[in-house]
Design a protein around this motif. Structure first.
Motif, PDB file in Angstrom:
ATOM      1  N   UNK A  37       0.722  -1.256  -0.046  1.00  8.21           N
ATOM      2  CA  UNK A  37      -0.028  -0.099   0.084  1.00  8.21           C
ATOM      3  C   UNK A  37       0.760   1.321  -0.275  1.00  8.21           C
ATOM      4  N   UNK A  38       1.991   1.149   0.655  1.00  5.53           N
ATOM      5  CA  UNK A  38       2.920   2.274   0.592  1.00  5.53           C
ATOM      6  C   UNK A  38       3.707   2.577  -0.897  1.00  5.53           C
ATOM      7  N   UNK A  39       3.943   1.624  -1.421  1.00 11.53           N
ATOM      8  CA  UNK A  39       4.484   1.526  -2.885  1.00 11.53           C
ATOM      9  C   UNK A  39       3.948   0.562  -3.598  1.00 11.53           C
ATOM     10  N   UNK A  40       3.014   0.889  -4.471  1.00 17.69           N
ATOM     11  CA  UNK A  40       2.192  -0.117  -5.336  1.00 17.69           C
ATOM     12  C   UNK A  40       3.201  -0.790  -6.523  1.00 17.69           C
ATOM     13  N   UNK A  41       4.175  -0.087  -6.710  1.00 18.57           N
ATOM     14  CA  UNK A  41       5.306  -0.928  -7.515  1.00 18.57           C
ATOM     15  C   UNK A  41       5.825  -2.214  -6.808  1.00 18.57           C
ATOM     16  N   UNK A  42       5.831  -2.021  -5.564  1.00 17.26           N
ATOM     17  CA  UNK A  42       6.356  -3.317  -4.790  1.00 17.26           C
ATOM     18  C   UNK A  42       5.393  -4.473  -4.261  1.00 17.26           C
ATOM     19  N   UNK A  43       5.941  -5.663  -4.228  1.00 17.35           N
ATOM     20  CA  UNK A  43       4.959  -6.748  -3.649  1.00 17.35           C
ATOM     21  C   UNK A  43       5.081  -6.643  -2.123  1.00 17.35           C
ATOM     22  N   UNK A  44       3.752  -6.937  -1.445  1.00 20.20           N
ATOM     23  CA  UNK A  44       3.833  -7.312  -0.210  1.00 20.20           C
ATOM     24  C   UNK A  44       3.145  -8.674   0.389  1.00 20.20           C
ATOM     25  N   UNK A  45       3.619  -9.319   1.309  1.00 11.16           N
ATOM     26  CA  UNK A  45       3.110 -10.593   1.704  1.00 11.16           C
ATOM     27  C   UNK A  45       1.695 -10.303   2.321  1.00 11.16           C
ATOM     28  N   UNK A  46       0.753 -11.010   2.266  1.00  9.28           N
ATOM     29  CA  UNK A  46      -0.820 -10.865   2.652  1.00  9.28           C
ATOM     30  C   UNK A  46      -1.118 -12.054   3.407  1.00  9.28           C
ATOM     31  N   UNK A  47      -1.882 -12.081   4.540  1.00 13.12           N
ATOM     32  CA  UNK A  47      -2.493 -13.108   5.178  1.00 13.12           C
ATOM     33  C   UNK A  47      -3.163 -13.919   4.535  1.00 13.12           C
ATOM     34  N   UNK A  48      -3.270 -15.186   4.679  1.00 10.48           N
ATOM     35  CA  UNK A  48      -4.026 -16.323   3.926  1.00 10.48           C
ATOM     36  C   UNK A  48      -5.405 -16.129   4.219  1.00 10.48           C
ATOM     37  N   UNK A  49      -6.422 -15.634   3.233  1.00 13.44           N
ATOM     38  CA  UNK A  49      -7.903 -15.718   3.676  1.00 13.44           C
ATOM     39  C   UNK A  49      -8.339 -17.062   4.231  1.00 13.44           C
ATOM     40  N   UNK A  50      -9.192 -17.018   5.433  1.00 17.35           N
ATOM     41  CA  UNK A  50      -9.644 -18.049   6.022  1.00 17.35           C
ATOM     42  C   UNK A  50     -10.291 -19.241   5.196  1.00 17.35           C
ATOM     43  N   UNK A  51     -10.943 -18.610   4.333  1.00 17.51           N
ATOM     44  CA  UNK A  51     -11.465 -19.634   3.325  1.00 17.51           C
ATOM     45  C   UNK A  51     -10.632 -20.534   2.403  1.00 17.51           C
ATOM     46  N   UNK A  52      -9.417 -20.094   2.348  1.00 14.94           N
ATOM     47  CA  UNK A  52      -8.614 -20.615   1.622  1.00 14.94           C
ATOM     48  C   UNK A  52      -7.854 -21.840   2.410  1.00 14.94           C
ATOM     49  N   UNK A  53      -7.467 -21.176   3.575  1.00 11.18           N
ATOM     50  CA  UNK A  53      -6.762 -22.198   4.527  1.00 11.18           C
ATOM     51  C   UNK A  53      -7.759 -23.314   4.857  1.00 11.18           C
ATOM     52  N   UNK A  54      -9.019 -23.201   4.944  1.00 11.34           N
ATOM     53  CA  UNK A  54      -9.933 -24.260   5.175  1.00 11.34           C
ATOM     54  C   UNK A  54     -10.038 -24.969   4.126  1.00 11.34           C
ATOM     55  N   UNK A  55     -10.177 -24.765   2.720  1.00 10.16           N
ATOM     56  CA  UNK A  55     -10.210 -25.528   1.732  1.00 10.16           C
ATOM     57  C   UNK A  55      -8.925 -26.263   1.443  1.00 10.16           C
ATOM     58  N   UNK A  56      -7.683 -25.807   1.701  1.00  8.18           N
ATOM     59  CA  UNK A  56      -6.450 -26.352   1.346  1.00  8.18           C
ATOM     60  C   UNK A  56      -6.113 -27.484   2.585  1.00  8.18           C
ATOM     61  N   UNK A  57      -6.557 -27.185   3.717  1.00  7.31           N
ATOM     62  CA  UNK A  57      -6.003 -27.934   4.887  1.00  7.31           C
ATOM     63  C   UNK A  57      -7.434 -28.576   5.574  1.00  7.31           C
ATOM     64  N   UNK A  58      -8.406 -28.292   5.167  1.00  6.90           N
ATOM     65  CA  UNK A  58      -9.396 -29.065   6.092  1.00  6.90           C
ATOM     66  C   UNK A  58      -9.757 -28.311   7.522  1.00  6.90           C
ATOM     67  N   UNK A  59      -8.799 -27.395   7.810  1.00  7.90           N
ATOM     68  CA  UNK A  59      -9.172 -26.791   9.199  1.00  7.90           C
ATOM     69  C   UNK A  59      -9.579 -25.537   9.256  1.00  7.90           C
TER      70      UNK A  59
END
Ligand code: BCA
Length: 139
Positions: free
Chosen positions: A117-139
């Motif tokens: 958000x500070x420098x849109x030319x750069x990439x920044x890590x983002x937390x995993x959305x809960x629904x994606x965690x649930x789908x991939x891990x079953x938790x």
């Protein structure tokens, strides 16, 4: 745990003069397998961008162990799953089978990223959305 399997036929252009698969070709296949895993789980590239505001899943660490060679015409099965998820980083495992035999193991650490958000030319890590965690891990 969500698992995707896909069958791949080794092509002439995948091989070196010794007629065995040139190893970078496996890394390209693994990249396709990780993309396919997300797609089949219901999280296409378009979803990542439009629904979750993400940019991609760059690689930060990878290695493989090779046990059995393959040559053109051979069929292999690539079995892919996400073994663990931390905050934004996750471990992908590829098991490659020739028939019943385990031929290769592939290991990836990837990071879910959006725009900084500070420098849109750069990439920044983002937390995993809960629904994606649930789908991939079953938790
Ligand atoms: C991915 C990054 C933007 C993350 O940077 P930041 O936003 O500053 O985050 P952090 O440093 O806090 O790290 C974020 C997480 O990654 C983890 N991380 C970062 N680097 C590493 C390494 N090398 N190993 C293991 N874990 C790591 C770190 O521990 C954090 O884990 P969590 O606790 O789960 O959040 C930055 O590390 C980067 O740009 N690295 C280089 C990536 C690169 O150039 N890779 C090669 C080419 S990209 C590629 O192949 C590709 C494939 C598919 C695509 O869709 C896009 C690109």
């Amino acid at each position: 745990m969500f698992v995707n399997r896909r069958d791949v036929q080794i092509q002439w252009g995948d091989c070196d003069p010794a007629n065995i698969v040139y190893y970078p070709r496996y890394f390209a296949m693994f990249d396709d397998s990780t993309s396919t895993l997300f797609e089949v789980a219901g999280f296409s590239k378009q979803d990542l961008v439009r629904k979750y505001g993400l940019v991609g899943i760059p690689m930060v660490d990878t290695r493989s162990k090779f046990y059995i060679p393959s040559t053109y015409g051979d069929w292999i099965t690539i079995e892919t799953k996400i073994e663990s998820i931390k905050r934004s980083s996750f471990e992908v495992k590829h098991n490659v089978y020739k028939g019943e035999a385990l031929a290769i193991e592939g290991f990836e650490t990837r990071v879910l990223v959006g725009r900084d958000p500070v420098n849109p030319d750069k990439l920044k890590s983002a937390p995993f959305p809960a629904e994606m965690v649930a789908k991939f891990t079953g938790n």
